[in-house]
Write an enzyme that holds these catalytic residues in place. Structure first.
Site, PDB file in Angstrom:
ATOM      1  N   ASP A 139       1.036  -1.185   0.086  1.00  0.00           N
ATOM      2  CA  ASP A 139       0.022  -0.173   0.240  1.00  0.00           C
ATOM      3  C   ASP A 139       1.002   1.317   0.082  1.00  0.00           C
ATOM      4  O   ASP A 139       1.757   1.369   0.974  1.00  0.00           O
ATOM      5  CB  ASP A 139      -1.016   0.066   1.160  1.00  0.00           C
ATOM      6  CG  ASP A 139      -1.835   1.131   1.285  1.00  0.00           C
ATOM      7  OD1 ASP A 139      -1.909   2.201   0.624  1.00  0.00           O
ATOM      8  OD2 ASP A 139      -2.975   0.811   1.909  1.00  0.00           O
ATOM      9  N   LEU A 140       0.837   2.196  -0.987  1.00  0.00           N
ATOM     10  CA  LEU A 140       1.609   3.203  -1.314  1.00  0.00           C
ATOM     11  C   LEU A 140       1.342   4.347  -0.020  1.00  0.00           C
ATOM     12  O   LEU A 140       2.349   5.538  -0.074  1.00  0.00           O
ATOM     13  CB  LEU A 140       1.454   3.729  -2.381  1.00  0.00           C
ATOM     14  CG  LEU A 140       2.172   3.092  -3.565  1.00  0.00           C
ATOM     15  CD1 LEU A 140       2.056   3.795  -5.066  1.00  0.00           C
ATOM     16  CD2 LEU A 140       3.503   2.688  -3.375  1.00  0.00           C
ATOM     17  N   TYR A 197      -3.069   6.984  -7.453  1.00  0.00           N
ATOM     18  CA  TYR A 197      -4.484   7.468  -7.017  1.00  0.00           C
ATOM     19  C   TYR A 197      -4.811   8.245  -8.566  1.00  0.00           C
ATOM     20  O   TYR A 197      -4.254   9.115  -8.677  1.00  0.00           O
ATOM     21  CB  TYR A 197      -4.302   8.352  -6.026  1.00  0.00           C
ATOM     22  CG  TYR A 197      -5.645   9.179  -5.693  1.00  0.00           C
ATOM     23  CD1 TYR A 197      -6.171   8.919  -4.554  1.00  0.00           C
ATOM     24  CD2 TYR A 197      -6.207  10.132  -6.431  1.00  0.00           C
ATOM     25  CE1 TYR A 197      -7.475   9.383  -4.194  1.00  0.00           C
ATOM     26  CE2 TYR A 197      -7.308  10.812  -6.052  1.00  0.00           C
ATOM     27  CZ  TYR A 197      -7.897  10.439  -4.947  1.00  0.00           C
ATOM     28  OH  TYR A 197      -9.211  10.835  -4.655  1.00  0.00           O
ATOM     29  N   ASP A 202      -0.037  12.767 -18.692  1.00  0.00           N
ATOM     30  CA  ASP A 202       0.085  14.028 -19.386  1.00  0.00           C
ATOM     31  C   ASP A 202      -0.314  15.125 -18.603  1.00  0.00           C
ATOM     32  O   ASP A 202      -0.187  16.371 -18.935  1.00  0.00           O
ATOM     33  CB  ASP A 202      -0.739  13.827 -20.629  1.00  0.00           C
ATOM     34  CG  ASP A 202      -2.218  13.401 -20.455  1.00  0.00           C
ATOM     35  OD1 ASP A 202      -2.383  12.280 -19.769  1.00  0.00           O
ATOM     36  OD2 ASP A 202      -2.983  13.864 -20.594  1.00  0.00           O
ATOM     37  N   TYR A 247      -4.694  16.110  -9.110  1.00  0.00           N
ATOM     38  CA  TYR A 247      -4.094  15.024  -9.748  1.00  0.00           C
ATOM     39  C   TYR A 247      -2.725  15.068 -10.305  1.00  0.00           C
ATOM     40  O   TYR A 247      -1.633  14.470  -9.897  1.00  0.00           O
ATOM     41  CB  TYR A 247      -4.931  14.212 -10.350  1.00  0.00           C
ATOM     42  CG  TYR A 247      -4.434  13.088 -11.237  1.00  0.00           C
ATOM     43  CD1 TYR A 247      -4.154  11.852 -10.778  1.00  0.00           C
ATOM     44  CD2 TYR A 247      -4.231  13.193 -12.599  1.00  0.00           C
ATOM     45  CE1 TYR A 247      -3.459  10.972 -11.504  1.00  0.00           C
ATOM     46  CE2 TYR A 247      -3.680  12.169 -13.182  1.00  0.00           C
ATOM     47  CZ  TYR A 247      -3.389  11.097 -12.823  1.00  0.00           C
ATOM     48  OH  TYR A 247      -2.866  10.034 -13.504  1.00  0.00           O
ATOM     49  N   LYS A 249       1.194  14.051  -9.141  1.00  0.00           N
ATOM     50  CA  LYS A 249       1.753  12.954 -10.031  1.00  0.00           C
ATOM     51  C   LYS A 249       3.235  13.764 -10.501  1.00  0.00           C
ATOM     52  O   LYS A 249       4.206  13.016 -10.511  1.00  0.00           O
ATOM     53  CB  LYS A 249       1.140  12.628 -11.293  1.00  0.00           C
ATOM     54  CG  LYS A 249      -0.057  11.856 -11.053  1.00  0.00           C
ATOM     55  CD  LYS A 249       0.223  10.375 -10.793  1.00  0.00           C
ATOM     56  CE  LYS A 249       1.040   9.503 -11.845  1.00  0.00           C
ATOM     57  NZ  LYS A 249       1.364   8.188 -11.549  1.00  0.00           N
ATOM     58  N   TRP A 254      -4.150   9.499 -21.689  1.00  0.00           N
ATOM     59  CA  TRP A 254      -5.538   8.667 -22.295  1.00  0.00           C
ATOM     60  C   TRP A 254      -5.456   7.122 -22.258  1.00  0.00           C
ATOM     61  O   TRP A 254      -5.715   6.544 -23.374  1.00  0.00           O
ATOM     62  CB  TRP A 254      -5.893   9.362 -23.597  1.00  0.00           C
ATOM     63  CG  TRP A 254      -6.049  10.641 -23.672  1.00  0.00           C
ATOM     64  CD1 TRP A 254      -5.608  11.696 -22.681  1.00  0.00           C
ATOM     65  CD2 TRP A 254      -6.713  11.346 -24.686  1.00  0.00           C
ATOM     66  NE1 TRP A 254      -6.064  12.996 -23.176  1.00  0.00           N
ATOM     67  CE2 TRP A 254      -6.756  12.881 -24.221  1.00  0.00           C
ATOM     68  CE3 TRP A 254      -7.516  11.165 -25.520  1.00  0.00           C
ATOM     69  CZ2 TRP A 254      -7.412  13.881 -24.961  1.00  0.00           C
ATOM     70  CZ3 TRP A 254      -8.063  12.167 -26.485  1.00  0.00           C
ATOM     71  CH2 TRP A 254      -8.033  13.497 -25.991  1.00  0.00           C
TER      72      TRP A 254
END
Length: 306
Positions: free
Chosen positions: A34-35, A59, A100, A123, A127, A148
């Site tokens: 679990d991160l 996530y 992206d 988000y 990232k 995508w």
């Protein structure tokens, strides 16, 4: 070659599991790595002594992240940093998949790996921070940004469109463009380059690269039209719904998304010797797998009944 994959139920992890590979792949789900529990993931890496760690966990609830920034950051930044440190301590490399959404999408043309970043949402910011921390913690890190992503499994745009195929018409955003990416192609690319990821620190394979489906960029509306056209041709649906092309302002979401998500993947092709696979071929392959695995759910007869 022993490859430890963090994640088991997501699109990329399932694609890695489905791929033919000469490597030994070990998959750890959330209950084992679990991160949000960095020590747990670190112990797993130390115990298994892999040659390469592939982080296929994240996530990914883009809109929900606006209400859960701490959780998104814990998984996508803090958890990734701990994983990178653990890999470095174990003497192995890390391939970390990013997005992206680290770009603001505010200009024309494809985004290169070294272009300035500017995420528009929680988000994307989480990232991007994960990328930075991974690269700082382990000099043998490959950050692979993609866009995508779709596959035969899980929640993705292709499956969403197929689920809406019985409608007469659909309103789909037409002013956001990018290159769709089959998780199957991404998984096979990672496995193909894995032997190169035993290189020492400082080799050209490390750092940030882009991998997305090759071919002309497309809008979400254009992608939807292609999905329905191919699904109809394969007999998966009775007919294609009419697509009403709308602007993103007509379909507001909690998280802002880049208008231009097109990734420049020439660096990947130069370093690893192979260009990404065409996204339209990836779509055809995914649709055929869905058709084979779920013949009753996706067929022309089913479409006529609904």
């Amino acid at each position: 070659m022993r490859i430890l994959v963090i994640g088991r139920g997501g699109q990329l992890a399932r694609a890695l599991a489905a791929a033919r590979s000469p490597h030994e792949l070990i998959f750890l789900g959330r209950e084992q790595a679990d991160l949000t529990r960095p020590d747990q993931a670190a112990r797993a890496v130390a115990a298994l002594s892999p040659d390469l760690v592939v982080n296929a966990a994240a996530y990914t609830a883009v809109d929900r992240a606006e209400q859960e920034p701490a959780l998104a950051h814990a998984v996508n930044a803090e958890g990734v940093a701990a994983l990178a440190r653990a890999a470095a301590e174990a003497g192995c490399a890390l391939a970390h998949v990013s997005t992206d959404y680290v770009f603001d999408g505010a200009r024309a043309g494809a985004w290169r790996p070294d272009d300035p970043t500017g995420p528009l949402c929680v988000y994307g910011a989480s990232k991007l921070e994960g990328e930075r921390r991974a690269l700082a913690a382990n000099p043998r890190t490959l950050v692979l940004r993609t866009s995508w992503v779709f596959s035969p499994w899980g929640r993705n745009f292709v499956r969403t469109m197929l689920g809406l195929a019985a409608r007469e018409s659909l309103r789909v955003v037409d002013d956001q463009i990018g290159r769709p990416t089959s998780a199957l192609d991404l998984a096979e690319a990672i496995l193909a380059i894995a032997p190169r990821l035993t290189a020492p620190a400082g080799a050209p394979v490390w750092g940030v690269q882009h991998y997305a489906g090759s071919g002309a960029p497309v809008s979400w509306a254009g992608f939807a039209e292609r999905i329905f056209a191919r699904a109809a041709a394969l007999g998966m649906i009775a007919r294609a719904p009419r697509i009403e092309r709308i602007g993103a302002d007509e379909y507001p979401t909690p998280a802002r998304r880049p208008a231009n998500s097109t990734l420049d993947c020439t660096g990947f092709a130069q370093v690893f010797g192979a260009p990404p696979a065409p996204w339209e071929e990836g779509l055809e392959r995914v649709l055929r797998i869905i058709q084979a695995e779920e013949p009753e759910a996706f067929s022309a007869a089913r479409g006529l009944q609904t």
